[in-house]
Design a protein around this motif. Structure first.
Motif, mmCIF file in Angstrom:
data_model
loop_
_atom_site.group_PDB
_atom_site.id
_atom_site.type_symbol
_atom_site.label_atom_id
_atom_site.label_comp_id
_atom_site.label_asym_id
_atom_site.label_seq_id
_atom_site.Cartn_x
_atom_site.Cartn_y
_atom_site.Cartn_z
ATOM 1 N N TRP A 34 0.848 -1.186 0.000
ATOM 2 C CA TRP A 34 0.000 0.000 0.000
ATOM 3 C C TRP A 34 0.886 1.239 0.000
ATOM 4 O O TRP A 34 1.876 1.310 0.754
ATOM 5 N N GLN A 36 1.347 4.810 1.280
ATOM 6 C CA GLN A 36 0.793 5.506 2.436
ATOM 7 C C GLN A 36 0.092 6.801 2.002
ATOM 8 O O GLN A 36 0.545 7.482 1.076
ATOM 9 N N PRO A 37 -1.005 7.161 2.668
ATOM 10 C CA PRO A 37 -1.657 8.449 2.379
ATOM 11 C C PRO A 37 -0.672 9.594 2.594
ATOM 12 O O PRO A 37 0.080 9.612 3.569
ATOM 13 N N GLY A 38 -0.658 10.542 1.673
ATOM 14 C CA GLY A 38 0.243 11.673 1.792
ATOM 15 C C GLY A 38 1.689 11.377 1.473
ATOM 16 O O GLY A 38 2.568 12.211 1.735
ATOM 17 N N TYR A 64 5.561 11.689 -5.779
ATOM 18 C CA TYR A 64 4.247 12.332 -5.723
ATOM 19 C C TYR A 64 4.362 13.828 -5.474
ATOM 20 O O TYR A 64 3.437 14.450 -4.962
ATOM 21 N N THR A 94 -1.642 7.794 -3.993
ATOM 22 C CA THR A 94 -1.380 7.608 -2.564
ATOM 23 C C THR A 94 -2.629 7.051 -1.884
ATOM 24 O O THR A 94 -3.755 7.295 -2.305
ATOM 25 N N GLY A 95 -2.382 6.251 -0.844
ATOM 26 C CA GLY A 95 -3.486 5.644 -0.120
ATOM 27 C C GLY A 95 -4.079 4.433 -0.793
ATOM 28 O O GLY A 95 -5.124 3.933 -0.369
ATOM 29 N N SER A 96 -3.425 3.907 -1.843
ATOM 30 C CA SER A 96 -3.986 2.779 -2.593
ATOM 31 C C SER A 96 -3.109 1.538 -2.457
ATOM 32 O O SER A 96 -1.904 1.621 -2.233
ATOM 33 N N LYS A 138 7.635 5.844 1.842
ATOM 34 C CA LYS A 138 6.279 5.888 2.420
ATOM 35 C C LYS A 138 5.398 4.797 1.804
ATOM 36 O O LYS A 138 4.487 5.057 1.019
#
Length: 300
Positions: A34, A36-38, A64, A94-96, A138
């Protein structure tokens, strides 16, 4: 019978691991995880050693800092970075969740993301020198699986759009022995394409008395049925959750064995969780695939 692949399960990051036997043509590395978000960036390196200044044959570096994100690929040799190769239209927000497949060919690394070819990176350092994988940034990694080529002399299939590739399709129905049974951390990855006029297909994890997991996408009902069979009798079906497969489209299906359940990912995305009803996992001895699909890669 297929050899038990080398695997790392839920490694923390930063992670550095030895690639048993090094690389060879047709060897593939499947990384599931995954973003990470951000996240600002992360990287996957195929290295010639584990020290901090080791040569890096492949630096795969999603970034990103501009939306929607892009990938930098490069090589680090003799203490210097080479010329960057950049690929836009990156399918990993991100977050996926994601599933990254890196396959070694005679002249390049082929990168496949969530069942679709993403990019090719020509060798600048001989892949025979690579013996280490390193991941940092991340990102959370659920599994890393190394699989040797299924057939000597054939490239690992799955990239039919690339010049010089001759996809090798496995015959369906397909069966493979699962040596050593199942246990926590074992991962099966299947790549293929759903037939354009498909009705259904199924993936079964069999044991001597029945089926521990029957995973059955049905396109005529737009549902994925999960069930268990024991002593000739089916248990109650589970039908909730998404239908992540599409007629005429390629897919990557990953089945991860966890303590209390099978975690099932389709094209790198969490799709279903199926609690163990047959708990003697060590007796699961066969993978069976049937139905309206073509299979190009099976890692057991």
């Amino acid at each position: 019978m297929m050899a038990f692949p080398q695997q790392f399960y839920n490694p923390g990051t930063p992670f550095t691991g030895t690639i048993n036997g090094g690389l060879q043509v047709g060897k593939s590395i499947t990384i599931s995880g995954w973003v990470q978000p951000g996240a600002d960036r992360f990287h996957v390196n195929l290295q010639c050693g584990s020290n901090t200044n080791a040569d890096i044959a492949l630096h795969f570096n999603p970034r990103y800092d501009s939306l929607p994100g892009y990938v930098v690929a490069n090589t680090f040799q003799h203490g210097r970075w080479g010329t960057e190769e950049r690929k836009q239209n990156f399918p990993l927000p991100t977050g996926s969740a994601f599933n990254l497949l890196i396959t070694v060919t005679s002249d390049s690394y082929q990168m496949n993301i969530n069942g679709t070819h993403f990019m090719e990176y020509k060798h600048r350092i001989s892949f025979f020198q690579v013996n280490t994988i390193a991941i940092d940034g991340k990102v959370d990694i659920s599994s890393i699986t190394f699989s040797n080529p299924m057939f000597a002399g054939l490239p690992q299939p799955g990239f039919p759009s690339q010049p010089g590739f001759v996809p090798a399709f496995f015959s369906v129905p397909y069966k493979a022995i699962i040596s050593g049974g199942f246990k926590m951390g074992r991962v099966i990855t299947i790549q293929g394409t759903v037939h354009p006029n498909a009705t259904r297909f199924n993936v079964n994890l069999n044991h001597p008395y029945g089926i521990a997991l029957h995973y059955n996408p049905r396109f005529n009902e737009n549902v994925v049925v999960r069930n268990t069979k024991y002593g000739g009798k089916w248990d109650s079906e589970e039908r909730d959750g998404p239908m992540p497969f599409h007629k005429g489209q390629p897919f990557t299906l990953t089945i991860c064995c966890e303590n209390h359940s099978f975690r099932i990912m389709a094209n790198g995305m969490q799709a279903h969780t199926y609690r163990h009803r047959f708990t003697h996992l060590q007796h699961i001895s066969e993978l069976e695939i049937d139905g309206d699909i073509s299979i190009t890669s099976v890692n057991v």
